[in-house]
Design a protein around this motif. Structure first.
Motif, PDB file in Angstrom:
ATOM      1  N   LEU A  92       0.808  -1.223   0.000  1.00 29.20           N
ATOM      2  CA  LEU A  92       0.000   0.000   0.000  1.00 29.20           C
ATOM      3  C   LEU A  92       0.840   1.271   0.000  1.00 29.20           C
ATOM      4  O   LEU A  92       0.318   2.353  -0.275  1.00 29.20           O
ATOM      5  CB  LEU A  92      -0.962   0.014   1.193  1.00 29.20           C
ATOM      6  N   SER A  93       2.120   1.145   0.264  1.00 29.58           N
ATOM      7  CA  SER A  93       2.981   2.331   0.232  1.00 29.58           C
ATOM      8  C   SER A  93       3.605   2.548  -1.149  1.00 29.58           C
ATOM      9  O   SER A  93       4.226   3.584  -1.395  1.00 29.58           O
ATOM     10  CB  SER A  93       4.094   2.210   1.283  1.00 29.58           C
ATOM     11  N   ALA A  94       3.431   1.609  -2.063  1.00 29.67           N
ATOM     12  CA  ALA A  94       4.026   1.703  -3.398  1.00 29.67           C
ATOM     13  C   ALA A  94       3.313   2.772  -4.230  1.00 29.67           C
ATOM     14  O   ALA A  94       2.075   2.814  -4.288  1.00 29.67           O
ATOM     15  CB  ALA A  94       3.965   0.359  -4.111  1.00 29.67           C
ATOM     16  N   ALA A  95       4.085   3.587  -4.897  1.00 29.79           N
ATOM     17  CA  ALA A  95       3.528   4.662  -5.717  1.00 29.79           C
ATOM     18  C   ALA A  95       2.637   4.122  -6.829  1.00 29.79           C
ATOM     19  O   ALA A  95       1.592   4.706  -7.142  1.00 29.79           O
ATOM     20  CB  ALA A  95       4.659   5.515  -6.301  1.00 29.79           C
ATOM     21  N   THR A  96       3.017   3.002  -7.415  1.00 29.10           N
ATOM     22  CA  THR A  96       2.232   2.409  -8.495  1.00 29.10           C
ATOM     23  C   THR A  96       0.842   2.014  -8.005  1.00 29.10           C
ATOM     24  O   THR A  96      -0.159   2.292  -8.666  1.00 29.10           O
ATOM     25  CB  THR A  96       2.954   1.169  -9.071  1.00 29.10           C
ATOM     26  N   LEU A  97       0.785   1.388  -6.840  1.00 31.75           N
ATOM     27  CA  LEU A  97      -0.498   0.967  -6.293  1.00 31.75           C
ATOM     28  C   LEU A  97      -1.349   2.183  -5.930  1.00 31.75           C
ATOM     29  O   LEU A  97      -2.543   2.231  -6.240  1.00 31.75           O
ATOM     30  CB  LEU A  97      -0.312   0.071  -5.074  1.00 31.75           C
ATOM     31  N   LYS A  98      -0.752   3.170  -5.303  1.00 33.82           N
ATOM     32  CA  LYS A  98      -1.495   4.387  -4.944  1.00 33.82           C
ATOM     33  C   LYS A  98      -2.079   5.054  -6.178  1.00 33.82           C
ATOM     34  O   LYS A  98      -3.242   5.468  -6.182  1.00 33.82           O
ATOM     35  CB  LYS A  98      -0.587   5.370  -4.207  1.00 33.82           C
ATOM     36  N   LYS A  99      -1.280   5.138  -7.227  1.00 37.89           N
ATOM     37  CA  LYS A  99      -1.746   5.766  -8.463  1.00 37.89           C
ATOM     38  C   LYS A  99      -2.875   4.955  -9.087  1.00 37.89           C
ATOM     39  O   LYS A  99      -3.875   5.509  -9.565  1.00 37.89           O
ATOM     40  CB  LYS A  99      -0.583   5.923  -9.447  1.00 37.89           C
ATOM     41  N   ALA A 100      -2.757   3.636  -9.078  1.00 37.27           N
ATOM     42  CA  ALA A 100      -3.799   2.773  -9.638  1.00 37.27           C
ATOM     43  C   ALA A 100      -5.109   2.934  -8.878  1.00 37.27           C
ATOM     44  O   ALA A 100      -6.179   3.069  -9.476  1.00 37.27           O
ATOM     45  CB  ALA A 100      -3.351   1.305  -9.605  1.00 37.27           C
ATOM     46  N   VAL A 101      -5.023   2.967  -7.556  1.00 39.47           N
ATOM     47  CA  VAL A 101      -6.222   3.080  -6.723  1.00 39.47           C
ATOM     48  C   VAL A 101      -6.909   4.427  -6.927  1.00 39.47           C
ATOM     49  O   VAL A 101      -8.120   4.485  -7.120  1.00 39.47           O
ATOM     50  CB  VAL A 101      -5.876   2.863  -5.232  1.00 39.47           C
ATOM     51  N   THR A 102      -6.152   5.493  -6.885  1.00 41.25           N
ATOM     52  CA  THR A 102      -6.775   6.815  -7.035  1.00 41.25           C
ATOM     53  C   THR A 102      -7.348   7.003  -8.431  1.00 41.25           C
ATOM     54  O   THR A 102      -8.381   7.643  -8.598  1.00 41.25           O
ATOM     55  CB  THR A 102      -5.787   7.947  -6.699  1.00 41.25           C
ATOM     56  N   SER A 103      -6.723   6.414  -9.430  1.00 39.72           N
ATOM     57  CA  SER A 103      -7.238   6.503 -10.794  1.00 39.72           C
ATOM     58  C   SER A 103      -8.537   5.717 -10.951  1.00 39.72           C
ATOM     59  O   SER A 103      -9.517   6.210 -11.509  1.00 39.72           O
ATOM     60  CB  SER A 103      -6.190   5.975 -11.773  1.00 39.72           C
TER      61      SER A 103
END
Length: 192
Positions: free
Chosen positions: A34-45
């Motif tokens: 959950l701290s990975a930038a890729t995952l954060k970007k995917a979730v918010t998108s």
């Protein structure tokens, strides 16, 4: 071909608060770092909202993202959009380690609405969670037990709570909520 219906097909009960089956809800379990930038970007998108912090839910006009555990989120989207959202997550995550699964048909969602203190009281009768307005605010999210089964809850707004449980125990949870909101069973402890 059969029609897809929610676990209780829109059942509702009016006690000192209204309890209702919210119908088909799109739900995706996403596990990963959950701290990975890729995952954060995917979730918010995909969700159109902010990444939730521990113990919280990020609400949007069309869904939500709930923090389930240090490596798990629950993404709530319109039921018809789940497959497209799963594809978006897969594309956005690329080769990054993750697991995204459609759990829509394995879960059920209920809404409780009415006087804020009484909505909280109904849930407090069933769960070992401090549901006072000062301890459990709009946007906070809890996983716990509701009598004998696991459930997740949050306050969507003042006087509006949501409950997610497994579809297999939907009738049991509905009956619990109906009993907890039975007219005349008000304790009014949280209204003080």
């Amino acid at each position: 071909m059969s029609n897809t219906v929610s676990a209780l097909n829109g059942a509702s009960a009016q006690g000192f608060t209204l309890v209702r089956d919210m119908g088909l809800q799109g739900m995706i379990t996403l596990r990963g770092d959950l701290s990975a930038a890729t995952l954060k970007k995917a979730v918010t998108s995909v969700a159109g909202g902010d990444m939730p912090t521990a113990g919280h839910i990020s609400l949007t006009d069309t869904g939500a993202v709930a923090w389930m555990s240090p490596d798990e989120l629950l993404i709530i989207v319109p039921y018809a959009d789940v497959d497209a959202k799963l594809a978006e997550i897969g594309t956005a995550m690329g080769d990054d380690h993750h697991l995204a699964v459609n759990v829509s048909d394995a879960r059920c969602m209920f809404a409780l609405s009415g006087d804020d203190a009484l909505v909280r009281e109904a849930l407090a009768k069933l769960m070992p969670v401090d549901l006072s307005a000062g301890a459990f605010k709009v946007g906070q999210f809890r996983r716990s037990r509701m009598a004998q089964v696991p459930a997740a809850i949050w306050m969507a707004d003042t006087g509006e709570a949501r409950v997610v449980c497994f579809r297999s125990v939907a009738q049991y949870v509905f009956d619990l909520l109906k009993g907890a909101t039975a007219p005349g069973s008000e304790v009014r402890y949280l209204a003080q």
